[in-house]
Design a protein around this motif. Structure first.
Motif, short mmCIF file in Angstrom:
data_model
loop_
_atom_site.label_atom_id
_atom_site.label_comp_id
_atom_site.label_asym_id
_atom_site.label_seq_id
_atom_site.Cartn_x
_atom_site.Cartn_y
_atom_site.Cartn_z
N ILE A 179 45.25 56.36 15.05
CA ILE A 179 45.69 54.70 14.42
C ILE A 179 43.90 54.26 14.96
N VAL A 180 43.71 53.46 13.58
CA VAL A 180 42.63 52.74 14.40
C VAL A 180 42.62 51.12 14.05
N TYR A 181 42.41 50.35 15.19
CA TYR A 181 42.49 49.06 16.00
C TYR A 181 41.45 47.92 15.57
N SER A 182 41.17 48.05 14.75
CA SER A 182 39.79 46.51 15.22
C SER A 182 39.78 45.53 15.89
N LEU A 183 39.51 45.19 16.60
CA LEU A 183 39.57 44.08 17.18
C LEU A 183 39.13 42.40 16.61
N GLY A 184 37.53 42.54 16.11
CA GLY A 184 37.07 41.69 15.31
C GLY A 184 37.39 41.66 13.78
N GLN A 185 38.10 42.33 13.46
CA GLN A 185 38.57 42.34 11.19
C GLN A 185 40.24 42.18 12.05
N LYS A 186 40.78 42.30 13.11
CA LYS A 186 42.26 42.05 13.53
C LYS A 186 43.05 43.07 12.68
N ARG A 187 42.51 44.15 11.88
CA ARG A 187 43.31 45.01 11.28
C ARG A 187 43.65 46.38 11.71
N VAL A 188 44.34 47.18 11.06
CA VAL A 188 44.57 48.56 11.80
C VAL A 188 45.07 49.90 10.63
N GLY A 232 47.51 39.58 20.52
CA GLY A 232 47.91 38.78 20.98
C GLY A 232 46.76 38.04 22.37
N THR A 233 46.89 37.72 23.24
CA THR A 233 45.98 36.74 24.04
C THR A 233 45.51 37.90 24.97
N VAL A 234 46.05 39.22 25.17
CA VAL A 234 45.04 40.13 26.28
C VAL A 234 45.23 41.83 24.84
N GLY A 281 47.28 44.32 34.08
CA GLY A 281 49.31 43.55 34.24
C GLY A 281 49.52 43.73 33.02
N VAL A 282 49.04 43.60 31.67
CA VAL A 282 49.46 43.50 30.45
C VAL A 282 49.69 44.73 29.85
N PHE A 283 50.79 44.84 28.95
CA PHE A 283 51.18 46.25 28.77
C PHE A 283 50.15 45.76 27.14
N VAL A 284 49.86 46.80 26.00
CA VAL A 284 49.52 46.52 25.41
C VAL A 284 50.22 47.80 24.10
N ALA A 285 50.65 46.63 22.95
CA ALA A 285 51.45 47.70 22.12
C ALA A 285 51.25 47.09 20.79
N PHE A 286 51.57 48.20 19.76
CA PHE A 286 52.06 47.59 18.67
C PHE A 286 53.76 47.47 17.63
N SER A 287 54.13 45.64 17.83
CA SER A 287 55.33 45.47 17.21
C SER A 287 55.54 44.99 15.74
N ASN A 288 56.93 45.06 15.44
CA ASN A 288 57.54 43.72 14.46
C ASN A 288 58.37 42.96 15.21
N ALA A 289 58.40 41.08 14.51
CA ALA A 289 59.38 40.63 14.72
C ALA A 289 60.32 40.86 13.93
N VAL A 290 61.87 41.38 13.90
CA VAL A 290 62.97 42.21 13.63
C VAL A 290 63.02 41.46 12.24
N ASP A 291 62.99 39.90 12.41
CA ASP A 291 63.52 38.88 11.10
C ASP A 291 62.16 39.20 10.44
N GLY A 292 61.02 39.58 11.06
CA GLY A 292 59.49 39.47 9.98
C GLY A 292 58.76 38.56 9.84
N ARG A 339 50.04 35.32 28.82
CA ARG A 339 49.44 36.44 28.34
C ARG A 339 50.17 37.46 27.91
N THR A 340 49.80 37.78 26.13
CA THR A 340 50.92 39.19 25.56
C THR A 340 49.95 39.82 25.10
N GLY A 341 50.28 41.13 25.14
CA GLY A 341 49.59 42.16 24.70
C GLY A 341 50.40 42.75 24.06
N GLY A 342 51.10 41.86 22.59
CA GLY A 342 51.95 42.26 21.73
C GLY A 342 50.72 42.18 20.95
N ILE A 343 50.84 42.68 19.71
CA ILE A 343 50.06 43.22 18.98
C ILE A 343 50.80 43.44 17.55
#
Length: 188
Positions: free
Chosen positions: A74-83, A101-103, A138-149, A160-164
């Motif tokens: 899995i490739v995650y580009s910080l600058g392009q905000k793309r996976v 997220g912010t972290v 101290g912030v976990f970084v993870a991929f996720s999606n909102a249940v409601d889309g 301080r959020t690490g959710g992508i």
């Protein structure tokens, strides 16, 4: 003289065996390579309507960053905000934009560790397909999606959020592709 089994016992045994075989085959098929559908565009003469129609803008394929490594990852580009989901032959199977997220994680190579089917995000939104791959300050970084889309609203700059976050469809694709141990390459 031997006792005969009633016919219902035979039917039950055969049915149970057939279900077990189908389940094993389904698991094996789910772990194999996935076919991709070829798309073709109709020719301009294919429409009977003389008026131009509004077409959604097609997203142009974006090349996988060269410095992202090799092999299935899995490739995650910080600058392009793309996976990108890249297969073992280094071909991109799927690519999509994300809402970080912010972290942000530091550039580097990580692996998918814990996977959680569903929980509530640090912003209070129910999320699913959570795949943790690092921790920063101290912030976990993870991929996720909102249940409601839904897409996340702009985060409070002090939070301080690490959710992508990804779309629901992309979350399902990422969840299927990113099993525990899958490498995650974070690039600028």
């Amino acid at each position: 003289m031997s006792a005969r089994l009633p016919s219902w016992a035979w039917v039950t045994g055969l049915t149970t065996g057939a279900i077990a075989v189908v389940a094993v085959l389904a698991v094996q098929a789910d772990q194999g390579t996935k076919p991709t559908a070829a798309t073709s565009r109709p020719s301009p003469s294919a429409t009977a309507d003389a008026k131009p129609s509004a077409k959604p803008e097609e997203e142009k394929p974006v090349a996988v960053p060269a410095e992202s490594g090799t092999g299935r990852r899995i490739v995650y580009s910080l600058g392009q905000k793309r996976v990108w989901l890249v297969d073992a032959s280094d071909a991109p199977r799927h690519s999509f934009t994300v809402w970080p997220g912010t972290v942000s994680p530091d550039p580097g190579t990580y692996t998918i560790g814990e996977r959680t089917e569903a929980t509530t995000g640090s912003d209070g939104v129910p999320v699913e397909h959570i795949m943790y791959f690092t921790q920063k300050s101290g912030v976990f970084v993870a991929f996720s999606n909102a249940v409601d889309g839904s897409s996340p609203s702009p985060a409070d700059p002090g939070a301080r959020t690490g959710g992508i976050r990804v779309t629901k469809t992309d979350g399902r694709a990422l969840w299927t592709f990113g099993t525990a141990g899958t490498p995650v390459s974070v690039v600028e």
